[in-house]
Design an enzyme around this catalytic site. Structure first.
Site, PDB file in Angstrom:
ATOM      1  CB  ALA A 135      37.300  44.363  40.643  1.00  0.00           C
ATOM      2  CB  SER A 136      35.375  39.681  40.975  1.00  0.00           C
ATOM      3  OG  SER A 136      35.875  39.831  39.665  1.00  0.00           O
ATOM      4  CB  ILE A 137      40.247  39.334  39.601  1.00  0.00           C
ATOM      5  CG1 ILE A 137      39.366  38.232  38.993  1.00  0.00           C
ATOM      6  CG2 ILE A 137      41.711  38.980  39.420  1.00  0.00           C
ATOM      7  CD1 ILE A 137      39.620  37.968  37.525  1.00  0.00           C
ATOM      8  CD  GLN A 139      42.163  45.452  47.985  1.00  0.00           C
ATOM      9  OE1 GLN A 139      40.988  45.156  48.206  1.00  0.00           O
ATOM     10  NE2 GLN A 139      42.997  45.749  48.955  1.00  0.00           N
ATOM     11  CG  ASP A 290      35.905  45.862  30.444  1.00  0.00           C
ATOM     12  OD1 ASP A 290      34.696  45.988  30.190  1.00  0.00           O
ATOM     13  OD2 ASP A 290      36.342  45.640  31.584  1.00  0.00           O
TER      14      ASP A 290
END
Length: 510
Positions: A135-137, A139, A290
């Protein structure tokens, strides 16, 4: 550092939004005033050729944010929980924004782990896989502990991600200040508050110790929840940049074919996921914010497994009671009581008419209850409710907005499992049980006991506190009297001097 050096990043951002067509969509979504529209288009259009083109198959806004990188993707995801800022339509578009990026090298992940934990990866783990999710932040890697043979998930932050996010957040702050300066009318969007909220979310996700703590607290709250389990945090192998948890083995909750093949009851799963969420929000005041299919699995024994605790919601006890009474009032179609609850909680100013507000609430509830049961949506109800309360002067409450957006996501998950689900009939037992235990004589006695315990703890200090309060009050009265006499003396002297001066003037004339 916030400052003019971020201008280039904002130029590239504006150029990308202009090139992808996202600029017009965003300005329309936030109902931007003419001055802001003009400034944005004039400043961005000449640099359009500098913008990233992005993936042409995506809608304009998601295309622009994805092209601009991790911080922008995360910003879009956070804005998807704030329809009060970007509008309902754009918030729905941003909900599907995919937080997926190419993985970084496995050797870089191992280096991060060894640096953070002070251990050798090959000594701690007998197996360590390539990334299974990126992901963006951060793994995630699947690994096996050398000592016990247990399969675990190891989450590792991207190298340099803190610095990259800090640079973009600084640019966001500069943009917020520019909006305030160029368009005072846009201050109603509270751009600085939005950036502060985003910065808080990101700072929480960039320190995996906080996510570990959230996972641990969530597990403690839900330990007795039937049909629900969470992976366990392995604290000895977790730190600021690394988080290790037991592996969650199961079928993705979004894969209906796999769920059916495994013999699970989708109707039961749909009801359980909704009731679990309501229990966590009402009973505990701490919920997974989420809860989409990507963060949920079905264990071989049929339990629902939740993971990824980077975004959690918190509601204080008083707000939970208010929220439950509002839901219960709508379930019973008692709109007068729903209106009274809003006034009692101070959500709606006391100078508004409670009967008029109750009629407005009836206009919200009756059309929904007139729908077929499969179309009734609690998330839609809350959305309409916020629109009405805003017209009556209610201030936006961020925690309730997050709750409402999560409710929409959870409803979507439940209906994907069972399209014929009746949301209200499933929610009613949870809300009624909470009402019984939290509102009424037993709850009043419990509140009184809590108050008595607090008073007992401060008992030895109470005489001194009372004495200090009385002294302050006495001093205040003395100062007020002194000020009053000083003012009187001042006026008296002023009058005396003025009178003497006028007398001298008259004597000199005559």
């Amino acid at each position: 550092m916030k400052g003019p050096h971020n201008i280039w990043r904002l130029v590239r951002t504006g150029a990308t939004f202009e090139r992808t067509g996202a600029m017009r969509v965003v300005l329309d979504a936030v109902d931007a005033p003419p001055t802001l529209r003009a400034a944005a288009r004039i400043l961005a259009w000449p640099f359009k050729w500098l913008g990233y083109e992005g993936d042409l198959s995506m809608p304009p806004v998601t295309r622009a944010l994805t092209a601009l990188g991790p911080a922008y993707i995360k910003f879009g995801q956070v804005l998807s929980t704030r329809p009060d800022v970007v509008g309902e339509e754009l918030a729905n578009q941003l909900r599907v924004l995919q937080d997926k990026l190419p993985p970084f090298a496995i050797e870089a992940a191992k280096t991060q782990i060894e640096s953070e934990l002070g251990v050798k990866v090959d000594e701690v783990f007998s197996e360590f896989s390539p990334p299974v999710a990126a992901a963006s932040i951060a793994q995630v890697h699947k690994a096996r502990l050398a000592e016990t043979g247990e399969t675990v998930a190891v989450k590792v932050l991207r190298p340099g991600i803190e610095r990259a996010f800090r640079k973009d957040i600084d640019a966001f702050w500069l943009a917020a200040d520019a909006i305030n300066l160029l368009s005072p009318a846009s201050r109603r969007l509270r751009p600085r508050d939005v950036i502060a909220h985003f910065e808080g979310v990101v700072n929480g996700e960039l320190d995996l110790r906080l996510e570990s703590a959230s996972a641990s607290e969530f597990a403690a709250n839900t330990v007795d929840d039937e049909g629900f389990q969470l992976p366990e945090v392995i604290w000895g192998l977790s730190g600021r940049r690394v988080m290790t948890m037991s592996w969650a083995e199961g079928v993705p909750l979004g894969d209906n074919e796999a769920i059916d093949a495994a013999g699970h009851d989708r109707v039961a799963l749909s009801e359980r996921v909704l009731q679990l969420f309501l229990n966590h929000a009402l009973r505990d005041g701490f919920f997974h914010a989420d809860m989409h299919q990507g963060n949920l699995k079905v264990a071989p024994n049929g339990d629902i497994i939740a993971y990824d605790f980077g975004i959690m919601g918190h509601i204080d006890e008083y707000t939970r009671r208010v929220y439950a009474e509002i839901l219960y009032g709508f379930i019973r179609r008692d709109y007068r009581r729903v209106a009274e609850v809003h006034f009692e909680a101070g959500y709606v100013p006391a100078d508004r008419d409670v009967d008029e507000f109750a009629r407005a609430l009836r206009a919200v509830g009756e059309p929904i209850f007139g729908m077929d049961s499969t179309r009734i949506s609690m998330g839609r109800l809350l959305n309409y409710l916020f629109e009405v309360t805003e017209r009556f002067g209610m201030q936006t409450r961020t925690e309730l907005i997050l709750l409402q957006r999560t409710m929409v996501v959870v409803e979507g998950v439940a209906r994907s499992l069972n399209p014929h689900m009746n949301i209200w009939s499933v929610a009613r037992p949870v809300v009624e049980q909470y009402i019984k235990t939290s509102i009424g004589p037993r709850a009043a006695l419990r509140d009184f006991a809590k108050t008595a315990r607090v008073m007992a703890r401060f008992g030895p200090r109470l005489p001194a506190l009372v004495e200090e309060a009385l002294i302050r009050q006495t001093q205040g009265l003395a100062e007020e009297m002194e000020a009053k006499w000083t003012r009187r003396l001042g006026w008296g002297l002023g009058g005396l001097i003025s009178g003497a001066g006028l007398t001298l003037i008259l004597l000199s004339i005559f």
